[in-house]
Design a protein around this motif. Structure first.
Motif, PDB file in Angstrom:
ATOM      1  N   VAL C  59      47.718  65.885  -5.804  1.00  0.00           N
ATOM      2  CA  VAL C  59      48.701  65.023  -5.149  1.00  0.00           C
ATOM      3  C   VAL C  59      50.072  65.685  -5.199  1.00  0.00           C
ATOM      4  CG1 VAL C  59      49.975  62.863  -5.444  1.00  0.00           C
ATOM      5  CG2 VAL C  59      47.492  62.875  -5.542  1.00  0.00           C
ATOM      6  N   ILE C  67      46.581  58.292  -1.094  1.00  0.00           N
ATOM      7  CA  ILE C  67      45.290  58.748  -1.610  1.00  0.00           C
ATOM      8  C   ILE C  67      44.238  57.757  -1.146  1.00  0.00           C
ATOM      9  CG2 ILE C  67      43.959  59.344  -3.667  1.00  0.00           C
ATOM     10  CD1 ILE C  67      46.577  59.507  -5.205  1.00  0.00           C
ATOM     11  N   TYR C  91      54.817  59.560 -10.062  1.00  0.00           N
ATOM     12  CA  TYR C  91      54.347  59.542  -8.675  1.00  0.00           C
ATOM     13  C   TYR C  91      53.849  58.167  -8.247  1.00  0.00           C
ATOM     14  CZ  TYR C  91      54.956  64.362  -7.281  1.00  0.00           C
ATOM     15  OH  TYR C  91      55.517  65.551  -6.895  1.00  0.00           O
ATOM     16  N   VAL C  94      53.328  57.170  -4.446  1.00  0.00           N
ATOM     17  CA  VAL C  94      52.144  57.517  -3.653  1.00  0.00           C
ATOM     18  C   VAL C  94      51.226  56.300  -3.581  1.00  0.00           C
ATOM     19  CG1 VAL C  94      50.087  58.972  -3.580  1.00  0.00           C
ATOM     20  CG2 VAL C  94      52.278  59.943  -4.259  1.00  0.00           C
TER      21      VAL C  94
END
Ligand SMILES: Nc1nc2c(ncn2[C@@H]2O[C@H](COP(=O)(O)OP(=O)(O)OP(=O)(O)O)[C@@H](O)[C@H]2O)c(=O)[nH]1
Ligand SMILES: [Mg+2]
Lengths: 322, 554, 149
Positions: C59, C67, C91, C94
């Motif tokens: 990632v 994702i 992160y 994400v």
């Protein structure tokens, strides 16, 4: 490379090889955002250390698998490796499935390896437009080797020649068309030819074919292009290939001029030339001046030959010179 | 009736038909065969009876592989049973035996499929869909108090067949001779795993090829009542192959295994009678029945023409089938009971030897006990209430079905020819050809679903206003305390064994894998007898023979 | 820069389509990958059986926005661990979506853990594409990304 005191925080982090900063920088370069030119100017004092190796060849010959085996050896030596894997974008939707990385799974988890998949974004030439700059930013981030895998479209792969120090052209046994493609273009750029999948029948035959094709080519005095057989799947021939890449590096860095590891001038020059060409083109297309249309008319009427017109445009009439 | 009369009648009818249905669209089945609105003796005529059909148990085998078929013996109802731990499995199986079951079936946990012992897996994933079974000790617990010499055992046991090795080791420990054991290695088809089912642990293709041959020859000599090969068409169809492609690819796989056996010096009549097959039954009713009938004919021909089989048992296309989970919907899950019943009828009329019917809730979770009971009841209703077993090949002679059977046969043969041209199934898989065929068909089918051309009730037709699947009962995940205890047991099993013996037998296993002529499977069995775990065995084999990364064409 | 700049609108979502845990059935993830490509997104596609730590590294390196995890057996039970691992490296912007066979109770558990959306089998193509496109945009805009200046 060590950062200087007045370097910006992002640059210090990048030079330290921070993965997240490198990744974001690559995105900025790829998307040509406002930040891209800052990044470029920031990193240029720090490039020129990495060896850049390009792997090209028709689709499915095993480039990714071979890159996977090649970087295994590099990792063992403790080197830091960056991989740029380019896959084609769909011309219809502009989307892409980036799958090269699947075959590089053996090293994916290693701290020393940084893999980035790029879509070609319909840039011709087998690379993505920003590839050269992405190589530079990986270089600045401390990669000892940067490996580029091209799209593998076959004949239009010459762009890799401008970016990679050592160009490995990969083919697989018994593919007649493949040989044709090589004949047609990329043989010229090969520093090393690889016949991969040598575990399959007909490999020896292909090696012979390639050798005889090479014998027709003018060899440079310093380097005669070797043909290596490998099986990326079984790992055979990869040590030899690695050795040959090293030899090629030595040879080219011994040469005074030209292009090689540790000689970033050439790289910058090419980049500048490309960008300058773009700039000139843009300026000329926007130029509405009398003189331009006179030159065009003269060419159309056959009064001025093409090469003269070009000379005049560059030397005399370039609007941006003012 | 003369042909002339039929022609005239047909012509009249066609006029009427197209007048009343001017916008009738052409239809095709899943195997892309065009389906007409009516079939007549012009399509299939009983003149062809002996050539196309013959009689059950006789060439060309269209009507069934035994003279008596389901009138003599109905199919075995093989419901896969997998519960989290060996103890839980044992309790459930004993109940089933008390209720009249005479065959066992074992499905291991996904961690076992991946070749991982329990101590290497995140505990939340353990035992969620099957038994965590790593050692002969675990197998002994599974089979405690069960007369294994009187029960046929079905093992979902991929290469390198460690569960079977555990059964053999357990039999040895309780003094049951191996030649008293009967059963089938249900997942003994590395090719199908490699191309279409990435659940299973795999060795690299070449290594798998070798271990499979070693297993066949070891069992032939030591455990002759065992079916060492079950060629699994199910995975390929589940992954998207059309029914005809799935059948063709499966038969090509069987040809490959047969050729490999011959190359090992085995005589066809010594191994072909123990080849079995395993298929998916989709809801495309007539197509599935035709698939099975055509498959039977093609296999009979293959055994004769390619292998020169003389023993009639070699030409019998024995197959197990499972209703297709892909056709089941999450929305309105009770509708799946109807779907499973229809799929089941297709399996029965197709002449199956063994069948598993899915639980209606499989699109929601692993089946609940309630759903599992309904699926068993579904089979019983089909078997005992519906009269489906009264007549052998009851649909034989239908103009449509016979035409379709012939057409499916052509499609199947076309797939086999394609694979032949690529150098056989092994090479076709190595090069990715097969994966390409399956991938394309999967996409094509998905497009039909997206466009609504292929209707799925509740999904793209008759869509309910509310998603009523919510709050439905699902199978609870295994009790983490029970699992923790099981892991503890596993660790103490490892502590209490003779380590030197384990190491010695693992070394022998590695040595066999390195050599060209030793039987690897024999060493798998020996190591298991010496209490090596399946994870240890598989790790050794992976080291020597390589790991089979799935071929993924992005 | 000389070249035309990519506007924020023209940005191509980068989506990682992968599988964690034990199961390896890839029919679902292949179809999703093709849908997203045909909708103009860039899809990084991996083999099944990824370790959580590898997914995190991926990632980061690929700078993905979303994702997509396909889970047909029980592997979704690991997703909360992935969510934790992502926030440990900062992160959390994400977005994570899970598709496949997920029991209802587990869907709630996943949403609680920070998963943006769960797609069940039979989800319509356009719904999937739209949702992922929107999430990608959100992720890009909320990314506390490093500023280069
Ligand atoms: N038999 C054999 N197969 C190989 C070898 N190297 C690669 N392959 C197989 O060839 C197929 C394609 O390999 P890739 O590495 O993806 O090839 P590629 O050139 O990167 O392909 P594109 O990126 O799609 O152009 C895969 O199935 C590999 O397993 C080899 O040395 N021997
Ligand atoms: Mg590649």
């Amino acid at each position: 490379m060590k950062a200087k005191n007045d370097d910006k925080p992002w640059l210090v982090r990048l030079l330290n090889g921070e993965r997240t900063v490198l990744a974001k920088a690559i995105s900025a370069l790829e998307n040509e955002t406002d930040e891209a030119s800052t990044i470029i100017s920031g990193i240029y004092p720090y490039i020129g250390k990495a060896l850049v190796v390009g792997f090209t060849g028709s689709p499915g010959v095993g480039k990714s698998t071979l890159v996977n085996s090649y970087i295994a050896g590099l990792c063992e030596e403790g080197l830091r490796v960056g991989v740029i894997a380019v896959d084609p974008s769909s011309p219809l939707s502009g989307g892409a499935i980036l799958g090269d990385r699947i075959r590089m799974a053996a090293h994916e988890h290693l701290e020393n390896v940084f893999i980035r998949s790029l879509a070609s974004r319909c840039h011709v030439g087998g690379l993505s437009r920003a590839t050269a700059r992405i190589v530079d930013v990986m270089d600045a981030a401390g990669m000892d080797v940067v490996v580029i895998e091209t799209v593998g479209a076959g004949q239009s792969e010459v762009e890799i020649a401008e970016i990679a120090h050592t160009k490995v052209v990969v083919c697989s046994p018994g593919l007649g068309d493949d040989i044709q493609a090589i004949k047609a273009g990329i043989l010229e750029i090969a520093d090393i030819l690889v016949v991969n999948k040598c575990d399959l029948p007909l490999a020896a035959h292909t090696v012979r074919q390639l050798k005889s094709m090479l014998s027709l080519r003018d060899e440079s005095p310093e380097w005669s292009t070797p043909v290596v057989s490998t099986s990326a799947l079984e790992g055979t021939g990869v040590v030899e290939l690695t050795e040959i890449i090293k030899n090629h590096e030595k040879m080219s860095s011994n040469k005074k001029e030209g292009y090689g590891k540790g000689k970033p001038q050439q790289r910058v020059l090419r980049l500048l030339a490309n960008s300058a060409a773009d700039e000139i083109k843009k300026a000329l297309l926007q130029d509405k001046s009398e003189e331009i249309s006179t030159i065009c008319d003269a060419v159309l009427k056959g009064e001025m030959i093409f090469s003269d017109a070009i000379q005049r445009l560059i030397k005399g009439s370039l609007p941006c010179k003012q | 009736m003369s042909n002339k009369q039929i022609d005239e009648g047909l012509k009249q009818w066609e006029e009427l038909y197209s007048k009343s249905l001017p916008n009738d669209k052409p239809r095709t089945n899943r195997s892309n065969i065009k389906i007409k609105p009516i079939y007549t003796p012009n399509d299939w005529d009983s003149d062809r009876y002996m050539e196309d059909l013959g009689f059950p148990g006789e060439e060309p085998m269209a009507r069934g592989i035994y003279p008596t078929m389901h009138r003599g013996q109905t199919w075995s109802q093989r419901q896969l049973v997998g519960l989290a731990t060996p103890e839980l499995y044992n309790t459930r199986v004993k109940q089933m035996i008390a209720n009249g079951a005479n065959a066992l079936s074992m499905i291991p946990c996904n961690s076992v499929y991946r070749g991982l012992d329990v101590d290497l897996v995140d505990p939340v994933l353990l035992g969620t869909c099957g038994i965590t079974i790593n050692t002969v000790g675990d197998m002994a617990k599974c089979l405690k108090d069960i007369p294994i010499d009187k029960m046929s055992i079905g093992l979902n046991d991929p290469i390198p067949f460690t569960m079977l090795a555990q059964v053999l080791a357990h039999a040895k420990n309780i003094n049951v001779p191996w030649n008293k054991l009967t059963g089938t290695s249900n997942q003994s088809d590395y090719i199908s795993h490699y191309v279409a089912n990435h659940m299973f642990f795999r060795l690299a293709l070449k290594g798998s090829r070798r271990v499979q041959m070693d297993e066949i020859s070891f069992l032939r000599d030591n455990c002759p009542g065992w079916n060492p090969v079950s060629v699994v068409g199910q995975h390929m169809q589940q992954a998207g192959a059309t029914p005809a492609e799935a059948m063709g690819l499966t038969l090509s796989t069987a040809i490959q295994y047969g050729n490999d056996c011959v190359e090992r010096g085995m005589l066809p009549d010594s191994f072909l009678p123990r080849f079995t097959f395993f298929f998916d039954i989709s809801i495309s009713y007539f197509e599935e029945i035709a698939k099975f009938r055509a498959g039977r004919r093609v296999w009979a021909r293959i055994t004769k023409e390619r292998f020169g089989a003389k023993d009639p048992r070699s030409s019998r296309f024995k197959f197990h089938c499972q209703t297709s989970g892909v056709d089941l919907t999450r929305v309105q899950p009770l509708n799946n009971i109807a779907r499973v019943a229809i799929q089941g009828i297709a399996g029965i009329l197709g002449g199956c030897q063994s069948m598993h019917t899915d639980g209606y809730d499989e699109a929601l979770s692993c089946p609940t006990e309630e759903a599992a009971l309904i699926s068993v009841a579904t089979q019983n209703i089909l078997k005992d209430e519906a009269g489906l077993t009264d007549v052998i090949d009851a649909l034989g002679g239908s103009y449509y079905l016979e035409t379709l059977t012939n057409q499916m046969e052509e499609e199947i043969e076309a797939t086999i020819s394609r694979i032949d041209a690529a150098g056989g199934m092994f090479l076709a898989v190595e090069s990715g050809l097969v994966q390409g065929i399956i991938g394309e068909s999967a996409m094509a089918h998905q497009e039909k679903v997206d466009s609504g051309e292929h209707k799925i009730v509740g999904v793209n037709a008759y869509v309910p206003d509310e998603d009523d699947a919510s709050n439905r009962k699902v199978q609870p995940w295994p009790d983490q305390n029970i699992m923790a205890k099981h892991i503890e047991d596993f660790c103490s099993f490892k502590e209490n064994r003779d380590d030197a013996a384990v190491q010695r037998s693992l070394d022998k296993l590695s040595e066999a894998a390195k050599s060209d002529n030793q039987n690897v499977y024999e060493q798998v069995v020996q190591a298991t007898i010496n209490n090596a775990t399946q994870g240890e065995i598989i790790t050794r084999l992976r080291d020597e023979l390589g790991f089979g990364n799935p071929l993924i064409n992005a | 820069m000389i070249e035309e700049k990519t506007t924020k609108e023209a940005f191509k979502p980068r989506v990682l389509v992968t599988k964690i845990g034990l199961d390896g059935h890839d029919r679902g993830s292949r179809i999703i990958a093709a849908w997203l490509r045909d909708a103009g997104m860039e899809v990084i596609y991996t083999a099944p059986w990824q370790e959580i730590s590898t997914v995190v590294k991926l990632v980061q390196e690929e700078d993905v926005d979303v994702i997509g995890l396909s889970s047909l057996a029980t592997d979704h039970l690991l997703v909360p661990k992935l969510m934790t691992a992502l926030s440990e490296v900062g992160y959390q912007h994400v977005k994570v979506v899970v598709g496949g066979i997920v029991p209802d109770a587990d869907e709630l558990m996943l949403l609680d853990a920070g998963v943006s959306k769960v797609f069940h089998t039979g989800s319509a193509k356009n719904d999937v594409i739209e949702a992922i496109g929107a999430l990608a945009n959100k992720a890009r805009n909320s990314s506390s990304s490093i500023t280069f200046n």
